[in-house]
Design a protein around this motif. Structure first.
Motif, PDB file in Angstrom:
ATOM      1  N   VAL A 217       0.849  -1.184   0.000  1.00  0.00           N
ATOM      2  CA  VAL A 217       0.000   0.000   0.000  1.00  0.00           C
ATOM      3  C   VAL A 217       0.889   1.240   0.000  1.00  0.00           C
ATOM      4  CG1 VAL A 217      -1.741   1.302   1.283  1.00  0.00           C
ATOM      5  CG2 VAL A 217      -1.836  -1.209   1.235  1.00  0.00           C
ATOM      6  N   LEU A 218       0.606   2.178  -0.894  1.00  0.00           N
ATOM      7  CA  LEU A 218       1.369   3.424  -0.983  1.00  0.00           C
ATOM      8  C   LEU A 218       0.453   4.585  -0.612  1.00  0.00           C
ATOM      9  CD1 LEU A 218       2.775   1.340  -3.033  1.00  0.00           C
ATOM     10  CD2 LEU A 218       3.825   3.379  -4.014  1.00  0.00           C
ATOM     11  N   VAL A 219       0.957   5.452   0.269  1.00  0.00           N
ATOM     12  CA  VAL A 219       0.167   6.577   0.771  1.00  0.00           C
ATOM     13  C   VAL A 219       0.938   7.873   0.529  1.00  0.00           C
ATOM     14  CG1 VAL A 219      -1.020   7.580   2.754  1.00  0.00           C
ATOM     15  CG2 VAL A 219      -0.791   5.085   2.569  1.00  0.00           C
ATOM     16  N   GLY A 220       0.271   8.862  -0.070  1.00  0.00           N
ATOM     17  CA  GLY A 220       0.886  10.171  -0.282  1.00  0.00           C
ATOM     18  C   GLY A 220       0.631  11.082   0.899  1.00  0.00           C
ATOM     19  N   ASP A 221       1.707  11.583   1.518  1.00  0.00           N
ATOM     20  CA  ASP A 221       1.598  12.507   2.641  1.00  0.00           C
ATOM     21  C   ASP A 221       1.805  13.926   2.124  1.00  0.00           C
ATOM     22  OD1 ASP A 221       2.252  14.192   4.936  1.00  0.00           O
ATOM     23  OD2 ASP A 221       2.350  12.328   6.091  1.00  0.00           O
ATOM     24  N   PHE A 222       0.720  14.703   2.119  1.00  0.00           N
ATOM     25  CA  PHE A 222       0.708  16.018   1.499  1.00  0.00           C
ATOM     26  C   PHE A 222       1.678  16.989   2.175  1.00  0.00           C
ATOM     27  CE2 PHE A 222      -1.220  20.247   0.769  1.00  0.00           C
ATOM     28  CZ  PHE A 222      -1.373  20.212  -0.603  1.00  0.00           C
ATOM     29  N   HIS A 223       1.678  17.038   3.495  1.00  0.00           N
ATOM     30  CA  HIS A 223       2.481  18.031   4.196  1.00  0.00           C
ATOM     31  C   HIS A 223       3.944  17.606   4.346  1.00  0.00           C
ATOM     32  CE1 HIS A 223      -1.516  19.620   5.599  1.00  0.00           C
ATOM     33  NE2 HIS A 223      -0.913  20.682   5.149  1.00  0.00           N
ATOM     34  N   ARG A 224       4.190  16.314   4.495  1.00  0.00           N
ATOM     35  CA  ARG A 224       5.592  15.876   4.635  1.00  0.00           C
ATOM     36  C   ARG A 224       6.270  15.660   3.286  1.00  0.00           C
ATOM     37  NH1 ARG A 224       6.686  11.019   8.030  1.00  0.00           N
ATOM     38  NH2 ARG A 224       4.724  10.143   7.264  1.00  0.00           N
ATOM     39  N   GLU A 225       5.506  15.792   2.191  1.00  0.00           N
ATOM     40  CA  GLU A 225       6.043  15.725   0.830  1.00  0.00           C
ATOM     41  C   GLU A 225       6.759  14.398   0.563  1.00  0.00           C
ATOM     42  OE1 GLU A 225       8.331  19.267   0.127  1.00  0.00           O
ATOM     43  OE2 GLU A 225       6.542  20.538   0.098  1.00  0.00           O
ATOM     44  N   LEU A 226       6.081  13.312   0.870  1.00  0.00           N
ATOM     45  CA  LEU A 226       6.647  11.986   0.630  1.00  0.00           C
ATOM     46  C   LEU A 226       5.536  10.961   0.399  1.00  0.00           C
ATOM     47  CD1 LEU A 226       6.160  10.364   3.539  1.00  0.00           C
ATOM     48  CD2 LEU A 226       8.145  11.693   4.231  1.00  0.00           C
ATOM     49  N   VAL A 227       5.954   9.786  -0.059  1.00  0.00           N
ATOM     50  CA  VAL A 227       5.053   8.643  -0.227  1.00  0.00           C
ATOM     51  C   VAL A 227       5.553   7.530   0.686  1.00  0.00           C
ATOM     52  CG1 VAL A 227       4.213   6.869  -1.815  1.00  0.00           C
ATOM     53  CG2 VAL A 227       4.468   9.244  -2.604  1.00  0.00           C
TER      54      VAL A 227
END
Length: 389
Positions: A217-227
């Protein structure tokens, strides 16, 4: 648009196609080129001379690999809308459908992040609806564990995906991703943070997808700018892919290539004030799609253009051939927002080269999901299902 601007749109297209395999070269090339081009005042001879410095002429893009590109276009189907889904009918009665996913059963799950918004446009609460393949509503995900302990309640859900064994995953705008079974009952949540990360930092799980080969499962973290990448069985954190910009939607293919649709907010003043100011400020303030491998190395960058206008990318999804569908709309530079009723779906090959537009006539396409002979699009006020012609 004046004649010089139009010429420069063409120039940008040539530069982009020739140099898109190496975005760093592209950035350097246009920075160097834009300083000289503003002094030309639209002179065709000078424009041609400048282009020849890049080993190109103004007809280069039309001649290069024309037959191969035509074959590639023919191999990719154009998609025809087969179904439009609203909350109660085909009406555009959702408020903000941002994410959509196709279940192995063929069911369509979508998330309306502002469901129940009132007449004064006060923000509603996120809700996930699941529809049968024919568009009839099946159920709404149980967003509370119980009245006493609402641990499954959605906070700011925007992205949704389905695991290989049919569970629903909702990126909830916090550090957590919530997990529901195939019947819509809340099961558990898992965190996108490693144990050594300070719990008080700003973070936002904005988008989620599943690697169909590995089940990860891959999750995009908007504020930390990472997946973040998680094990498909217990959802434990495996690794982080630092992408450097804010992910809005994420997709992964069988080669473990990760496509990230990104928001950008760098100051536009870093580029000289001429036509390329507009193009590059769009790249920063509007958005782009960047593909990475699991090591975080950049593979290619897509900055979409629709005709002679800038385009804003939103959703991304890979097909089984590692080709990439990108949802785009025309872009208003002043507001940094999409222009409604200009939505297209563009198709790019596995190297990030534009192949063709496969669907038009959308209102404001955001997330996308894909199934067998089926492409589902979250179109802000409704969901649309497309099938190949």
């Amino acid at each position: 648009m004046d004649s010089l601007d139009f010429k420069l749109y063409e120039v940008n297209g040539i530069l982009h196609r020739k140099l898109e395999a190496n975005p760093k070269i592209f950035e350097t090339a246009v920075r160097d080129f834009c300083d000289g081009v503003v002094k030309m005042n639209g002179n065709d001879d000078q424009l041609a001379a400048a282009l020849s410095g890049f080993g190109m002429d103004q007809k280069d893009s039309a001649k290069d690999d024309k037959e191969e590109k035509e074959k590639a276009k023919q191999a990719v189907p154009t998609w025809q809308q087969s179904l439009k889904i609203g909350k109660r009918s085909e009406d555009d009665d959702f408020h903000s459908v941002t994410g959509i996913a196709v279940h192995p059963s063929g069911d369509i799950a979508l998330i309306d992040k502002n469901d129940n918004m009132d007449a004064d446009w006060n923000r509603g609460s996120p809700r996930v609806y699941v529809f049968n393949p024919d568009g009839t509503q099946k159920f709404v995900l149980n967003s509370t564990d119980s009245k006493e302990s609402p641990v499954g309640k959605l906070v700011n859900g925007q992205g949704i995906a389905v695991t290989n064994d049919g569970k629903y995953l909702v990126a909830d705008g916090t550090t957590d991703v919530k997990v529901f079974d195939a019947a819509g009952t809340y099961l558990e949540s898992f965190s996108t943070l490693s144990e050594d990360v300070h719990k008080g930092i700003k973070k936002s799980s904005r988008c989620v997808t599943v690697n169909r080969n590995s089940g990860e499962v891959l999750v995009g973290d908007f504020h930390r700018e990472l997946v973040t990448v998680h094990n498909g069985d217990d959802f434990k954190l495996v690794k982080e892919i630092h992408v450097g910009l804010q992910p809005v939607h994420v997709a992964v293919n069988k080669k473990n290539q990760v496509a990230v649709c990104m928001m950008m907010h760098e100051p536009a003043e870093v580029v000289a004030v001429n036509f390329f100011y507009r193009v590059l400020s769009h790249k920063r303030a509007g958005g782009k799609v960047v593909a990475f491998d699991y090591s975080g190395d950049e593979l290619f960058t897509i900055v979409p253009i629709m005709g002679d206008e800038l385009a804003k990318p939103y959703g991304v999804v890979y097909d089984s051939d590692c080709g990439l569908y990108v949802a785009v709309t025309k872009f208003d530079i002043s507001s940094r927002l999409a222009k409604p009723n200009t939505g297209h779906i563009h198709y790019y090959n596995s190297s990030g080269e534009f192949v063709k537009c496969v669907a038009k006539g959308l209102y404001w396409p955001l997330g996308m999901g894909i199934g067998k002979d089926l492409l589902a699009v979250a179109d802000k006020q409704s969901a649309r299902v497309f099938k190949p012609e």
